[in-house]
Design an enzyme around this catalytic site. Sequence first.
Site, short mmCIF file in Angstrom:
data_model
loop_
_atom_site.label_atom_id
_atom_site.label_comp_id
_atom_site.label_asym_id
_atom_site.label_seq_id
_atom_site.Cartn_x
_atom_site.Cartn_y
_atom_site.Cartn_z
N THR A 1 73.07 26.20 67.88
CA THR A 1 73.60 26.31 69.24
C THR A 1 72.53 26.74 70.23
O THR A 1 72.49 26.27 71.36
CB THR A 1 74.74 27.35 69.25
N THR B 1 73.32 30.15 63.56
CA THR B 1 73.66 31.48 63.06
C THR B 1 74.26 31.48 61.65
O THR B 1 74.20 32.50 60.97
CB THR B 1 74.65 32.19 64.00
N ASP B 2 74.83 30.34 61.23
CA ASP B 2 75.55 30.35 59.95
C ASP B 2 74.71 30.87 58.79
O ASP B 2 75.19 31.66 57.98
CB ASP B 2 76.04 28.94 59.58
N LYS C 1 76.02 37.73 58.95
CA LYS C 1 76.99 37.24 59.94
C LYS C 1 78.37 37.69 59.48
O LYS C 1 78.84 37.27 58.42
CB LYS C 1 76.91 35.71 60.03
N1 GLU Z 1 76.98 25.99 62.49
C1 GLU Z 1 75.84 25.70 63.27
C2 GLU Z 1 74.61 26.41 62.74
O1 GLU Z 1 74.65 27.45 62.13
C3 GLU Z 1 75.99 25.93 64.73
C4 GLU Z 1 76.41 27.32 65.09
C5 GLU Z 1 75.29 28.16 65.57
O2 GLU Z 1 74.23 27.72 65.98
O3 GLU Z 1 75.49 29.34 65.55
O4 GLU Z 1 73.56 25.88 62.95
#
Ligand code: GLU
Length: 437
Positions: free
Chosen positions: A103, A179-180, A258
């Site tokens: 994101t 973030t995942d 997380k």
């Molecule tokens: N799920 C995706 C990722 O971890 C997008 C969510 C995000 O960037 O936090 O890349």
Amino acid sequence: MSTDQASSADQLLASVDAEPGDRVRVHRDEDTLEGRVMPRHGFSDPDVVVLKLDSGYNIGLRVDEGDEVERLETGGEAPEQPPAMPDDVDELPTVALLGTGGTIASFVEYRTGAVHPATSPEELAAAVPEAFEHARLDPEVVFEAFSEDLTPDHWSQLADAVEAAFERGVEGVVVTHGTDTMHYTAMALELAFDELPGPVVLVGAQRSSDRPSSDAATNLTSAVRVAAETDAGEAMVVMHEGMSDETWAIHAAGRARKMHTSRRDAFQSLDHRPLGVVTDDAIEWNVEPREPADRVQRSGSFDADVGLVHSYPGIDADEIRAAARDGLVVAGTGLGHLPSHLAEDVDELTDEGTLVAMASQCLNGRTNMHVYETGRQLVEAGAIEAGDMLPETAYVKLVWALATADDPDEARELFRQPQGREQSPRTGFYYPREEAR
Ligand code: GLU
């Protein structure tokens, strides 16, 4: 894609063949708004059209039933903001900004209006003027991926980019990341270096940049400040500390996790105090950061196959066997348990040469496999205790230990020894509720 899956933003724009860069007028009730259509990216809200107004501001319009749109001009190229490098940029520390996707990457695209993350300092300066007050940013897109799609190969690729950045003399490195699985990558980067001459700061965003509550800009600016302004030779994660825009927590690699799907303060330190906090005017440490080294020095690799499995009532031997490869981490129940009848299977796996490590799905606290018979049987079967390592941390460390060691005994030793802050030999673990009392 069938029409009923097309987003309402796409449908509205398609109704007049409007493309990014075209000038449009949107009519809503009594109001009209004019601007250029900004490009959309994988993280755009499907129901929001973003327009660049003549004032230079971008505005996200949530598409409502009854909105009408007119295309006024075809614009060709999507609008770009003029570069805005601060005058004193050459006097500031240089920080490499390594993009990996997620994101937060969309933030840079969205602010520059380009269809790719910024790859020149000028584009970046236009996208993140706030961060440019603290550092001269040296951008590079290492890969562009959702972090759930990453593999240990990506950790190696990223470690190569971090090494190259320090070799060309940057003072610190910021890695923008989904973030995942950011906590896995933080652990991997910590293990990938014996010596780091500056901080390696991972940062992400929980909310897309076309939402008013986006944390992308402030997280990125805080991460750049930590990379530019601190003397530290270790990997860490910087994200919102609470719900307000006032403080950002600095978490140690291997301890960050997380803990929420959507909150901006989703990342927390487990079994370890946050290393420090970033406020508007200071960076305060709770724990002294590791001194930077004179040079960058790599350590080991990630070329090993390890499985990670969660124990639960009803888990059977097939599941354990299917997950076991060169190594297996089990997020066991409680103090580090699997159902008693599986001890025999663990015994067979270790005899066949698989390194089996037991962590705890409690996340807080440490394993102790000498309290109950079930634990003792697993130890006798050859399982290693992960102590207070998180299951994900133990997974990354076992991949690294198996890939780095010359033989299984050395791999076991590398896994058991603290390499950074990812595990502690003592039981005095940190528990936030305890602190609050
Ligand atoms: N799920 C995706 C990722 O971890 C997008 C969510 C995000 O960037 O936090 O890349």
